[in-house]
Design an enzyme around this catalytic site. Structure first.
Site, short mmCIF file in Angstrom:
data_model
loop_
_atom_site.label_atom_id
_atom_site.label_comp_id
_atom_site.label_asym_id
_atom_site.label_seq_id
_atom_site.Cartn_x
_atom_site.Cartn_y
_atom_site.Cartn_z
CG ASP B 14 -0.24 -0.16 2.56
OD1 ASP B 14 0.90 -0.69 2.59
OD2 ASP B 14 -0.80 0.27 3.58
CG HIS B 245 6.49 -0.04 10.41
ND1 HIS B 245 6.59 -0.37 11.74
CD2 HIS B 245 6.07 1.25 10.37
CE1 HIS B 245 6.23 0.67 12.47
NE2 HIS B 245 5.91 1.67 11.67
#
Lengths: 338, 338
Positions: B14, B245
């Site tokens: 995303d 992340h």
């Protein structure tokens, strides 16, 4: 040396081995004046917990403290039968105590809490070391309870640590999540003593041996109970030792130990039927910045302690070695050390 | 020196600043042969994520890799609009890239994943760094997907660390808990890369300056994006830096870094509407014994790394400084360092 200020205390418990240690700790602490004890189903049924509490009070020479029977079932659902694999079938590690001559108070635990709050407005301290059913019922009986109570300290929950009854839930909260949700949402400042700190402060076999070697019956009885408790915890820690859940909450409530990291944060209890049921959802997202203030938050979550708890606990419990020879002479039955 | 084995990869993302870093890391890693990329709504909409992915691929000289548009909405509910305060309105920190000439694949992201799994049976590696909607849809399209895929690595969740979108939930999982629950319950071994490890491995301003000082457009564009990302994380960490992340999940998937503590445990996703919604409930109760084996468990939860990740990430990204001068010559628009 100044005499410490003595605070009136209401103790809510499900006695239980570590409850027995917490009770003895309170009785031995000059800062605590225990005015009443209510029992609730948790480690054992409320009735068995009351039996154990009465017998321990007599053993300790405090048979005058009233004990009130509290809720057998949680607010929703039914009592699940306790944790005999942790605490023994009788709740105190199969140690046999002399049956106390005193009976139960005529009021319920919730009624006792409300009465004591009115008798000691603004000074009563509440220490809750079992499921929170009685405290929630007291809040329903007396909605102004939060304004009457000086402090409430709760052994319960898991903030960042794993749970002990589910991956994320601690047993006291999980045994009555609806009650815990009401208690945390009431308008008072709550000190929560979760597994994060109780699993990090462990009593070792050397400490147990100190209790067993004591002259008085109270430390010896506690040392015997801990033998049972240690066997359960050997499966958790890999050695004979135990977490110190309830006595640690007692020591924080009387000021015998101090918290090191204890942010005041928003906290909620998961009352869903999902995998998080019974979890204390504490907002610790500020951890990376040392926990900045959260406006409106009222739950102080104890994450670590100053100093070492076990020696303080043992030292406090050993004061019974001198003070309760009367109880010993009265014929309290305590098994010999194994 | 032996040439590392190159694994066929499907990337689900995303894109997103840290997705851009993960994509660049994969493209720079000889162990990864990216065969297709699907996008999903998360940090930005699936469509904006696809735009960013196409543009980044062209900038990096990999415009041949097909990009498929995936789910706009989660399995339940609707896309919430992303996180422009973290990633910027365009998802890549307001950095303007030259619009790629390549268009989207004619298949959906879920269809692409199923096709690639059949084309590379037993060897395809899946790296999912956004909400898991596309992966769940692929499982519905092809229930034997778990047997076809060699490994699936997911950036998502929070095990013992606080969440980032709620006290206990991480954004990727929280954005589609129903999909995450299906993916974790499917019959494959999952590697979960949660906030526990991604918040503990931080890129600092010195690392960003190394990227900005590079000759090629890819490191410079990433360095610019990180300027935006660092400003968000300054509110979390108190200094300009950022969690890593998605690139950390990429590095674990290709073997560029190794996990130190990564127990294989039972894990479930909270799909209730309670305070734990979107939480990854990982059973870490074995932590006190070094995580004994849990029969039937298939979720490897990465809790810590061997070594330091940031230097490895920067070193890998800097290989673009030499390799993509062609893209630079082709007129990629990269703003000058601030």
């Amino acid at each position: 040396m100044t005499t410490p200020i003595s605070h009136p205390f209401y103790l809510d418990c499900d006695t239980g081995i570590d409850d027995a240690l917490a009770l003895a700790y309170l009785l031995a602490s000059p800062q605590a004046d225990v005015r009443g004890i209510g029992t609730v189903s948790g480690n054992v049924s409320a009735a068995v917990g009351a039996r154990n509490t009465l017998d321990l009070l007599q053993l300790a020479g405090h048979a005058h403290i009233p004990v009130a029977l509290g809720a057998h079932d949680p607010l929703a659902g039914e009592f699940g039968g306790g944790a005999p694999w942790v605490h023994g079938a009788n709740g105190i590690g199969e140690v046999q105590l002399t049956t106390a001559s005193a009976g139960l108070a005529s009021e319920s635990a919730a009624e006792m809490l409300v009465r004591l709050a009115h008798e000691h407005p603004g000074t009563l301290r509440v220490l809750a070391i079992g499921p929170l059913t009685n405290v929630a019922e007291a809040l329903r009986l007396e909605p102004s309870l939060p304004a009457l109570v000086e402090e409430i300290t709760i052994m319960g929950g898991a903030a960042l640590a794993p749970g002990n009854i589910s991956p994320v839930a601690e047993a006291n909260i999980h045994n009555d999540p609806e009650a815990a949700a009401e208690v945390l949402a009431a308008g008072w400042d709550v000190t929560l003593v979760p597994l994060d700190v109780t699993m990090a402060n462990v009593l070792e076999e050397c400490h147990r041996q100190e209790l067993l070697a004591a002259a008085g019956p109270v430390p010896r009885a506690l040392g015997e109970m801990l033998g049972y408790y240690f066997r359960f915890y050997e499966g958790i820690f890999g050695r004979p030792c135990s977490a110190m859940h309830d006595p640690l909450a007692a020591a924080l409530a009387v000021g015998g130990v101090k918290a090191a990291v204890a942010p005041v944060v928003h906290a909620a209890v998961d009352t869903t039927d999902g995998p998080g049921r019974g979890q204390t959802v504490c907002d610790l997202r500020g951890s990376y910045l040392g926990y900045p203030e959260q406006p409106g938050a009222r739950c102080r979550v104890v994450l670590s302690l100053e100093g070492d708890f076990a020696p303080h606990l043992v030292e406090t419990l050993l004061t019974f070695a001198e003070s309760s020879t009367a109880a010993l002479a009265a014929g309290a039955a305590v098994p010999a050390p194994a």
